[in-house]
Design an enzyme around this catalytic site. Sequence first.
Site, mmCIF file in Angstrom:
data_model
loop_
_atom_site.group_PDB
_atom_site.id
_atom_site.type_symbol
_atom_site.label_atom_id
_atom_site.label_comp_id
_atom_site.label_asym_id
_atom_site.label_seq_id
_atom_site.Cartn_x
_atom_site.Cartn_y
_atom_site.Cartn_z
ATOM 1 N N ASP A 106 -61.608 -67.557 -2.926
ATOM 2 C CA ASP A 106 -62.457 -67.192 -4.064
ATOM 3 C C ASP A 106 -62.176 -65.778 -4.557
ATOM 4 O OD1 ASP A 106 -64.401 -67.008 -5.977
ATOM 5 O OD2 ASP A 106 -66.101 -67.123 -4.601
ATOM 6 N N ASP A 346 -60.714 -66.770 -12.305
ATOM 7 C CA ASP A 346 -61.550 -67.063 -11.145
ATOM 8 C C ASP A 346 -61.045 -68.323 -10.444
ATOM 9 O OD1 ASP A 346 -63.559 -67.084 -9.273
ATOM 10 O OD2 ASP A 346 -65.062 -67.942 -10.607
#
Length: 473
Positions: A106, A346
């Site tokens: 992440d 992201d």
Amino acid sequence: MAGRCRVMLVVVAAALLATAASAGGRGGKSARFELLRLAPAASLADLARMDGERMAFISSRGRRRATEAASAFAMPLSSGAYTGTGQYFVRFRVGTPAQPFLLVADTGSDLTWVKCHRHPAAAKNTSSPLPAASSHQRTFRPDKSRTWAPIPCSSATCKESLPFSLAACATPSSPCSYDYRYKDGSAARGTVGTDSTTIALSGRAGKKAKLRGVVLGCTTAYNGQSFLASDGVLSLGYGNVTFASRAASRFGGRFSYCLVDHLAPRNATSYLTFGPNPALSSSSAADAASCSPAAAPGARQTPLLLDHRTRPFYGVTVTGISVAGELLKIPRAVWDVEQGGGAILDSGTSLTVLAKPAYRAVVAALSKTLAGLPRVAMDPFDYCYNWTSPSGRDVDVAVPKLAVHFAGSSRLEPPAKSYVIDAAPGVKCIGVQEGPWPGLSVIGNILQQEHLWEYDLKNRRLRFKRSRCTHTD
């Protein structure tokens, strides 16, 4: 840069010596030291032998430092589609002896955490509304790691360096605790400490090393769909205590990843790599002189925006989006952080989210080409189509090329399957979602798939290149 700095130091030292000599000649103050020989004079043969030994030592240190500086390590990375999630998982080993886990990779997180075994006493005293990590799942046992060190609640690290820590301390010696909330509503709660991770050095078969002092959350309660299939989160975001910053600082100031097709089978893996990636960065003499490596042939680059307003996310300057070669009419403010816009990459978000003005322009251009296909309703998408002919085969429809244009005249040209995606058998949808305006636009992992991405934190550059990414186990 280091070589240039050494030259400058030599020049400065020479100037100082010359100044001192000049001052001494003019009667200025000077210091004189007498060198004493405390041992019998060595023969020239002995001196040559000792000089040779010293040069061998210096050379070996130089080679070792060069190797360390150029070395890298890689961690296997795979799509989590087989678990029903839109995340990518990375294999992670932490503790001494090492305990293996599967974590969500992440770039929007600044806390690395693993599901932790909760002692019965701790479970009895907690008032957490979050479900506890089950002892039947794969959980970290900090009591079984010789290198685990809790961070005290009263420490400056807990109070000042960990933005996700809780302010309240039961006692000064209590472990630093956290209640980490994600934008999608998921959460993790536990205590934080440091430990060592075991890494496999690239280019050295079977060679492993320890990365010490990694900030690690020991999560005893959590919620979130992706956390049901994984053992926690690997923080690749921009921040002082993220795993990305800790590992990149030791291995060349950069990291890279290649995301396989999000529908790829479980055994299709690629790598999350820390250190120089020759497929993306060149190391020519010209690059060395400019103190910033250039993109390798075939790779593109754009400035990487490390802005406190978007931290821990990595920002990029988007200059526009084109469909079928035509630049869409999107207000410039949509891409400007100063005006409430901006764009980030992201890896933890699956679908690309565009601020309202950009979203409407993109779907209008794409849906115009797909207008001849029957519409199908399917959440969470606004534009879905029946992609099968009466014979049961996929219809032959040319999807227009979409390109995201970045500062520096570079552009991302993803394959059509990354923005007109397979949503169900025989159904394809325009795979972008509408975001609020003002607000950030997010380039999700499906739009990033089948590309190699390098985050050069040291030089603040983002490099990318089309790649199949696959490596089947």
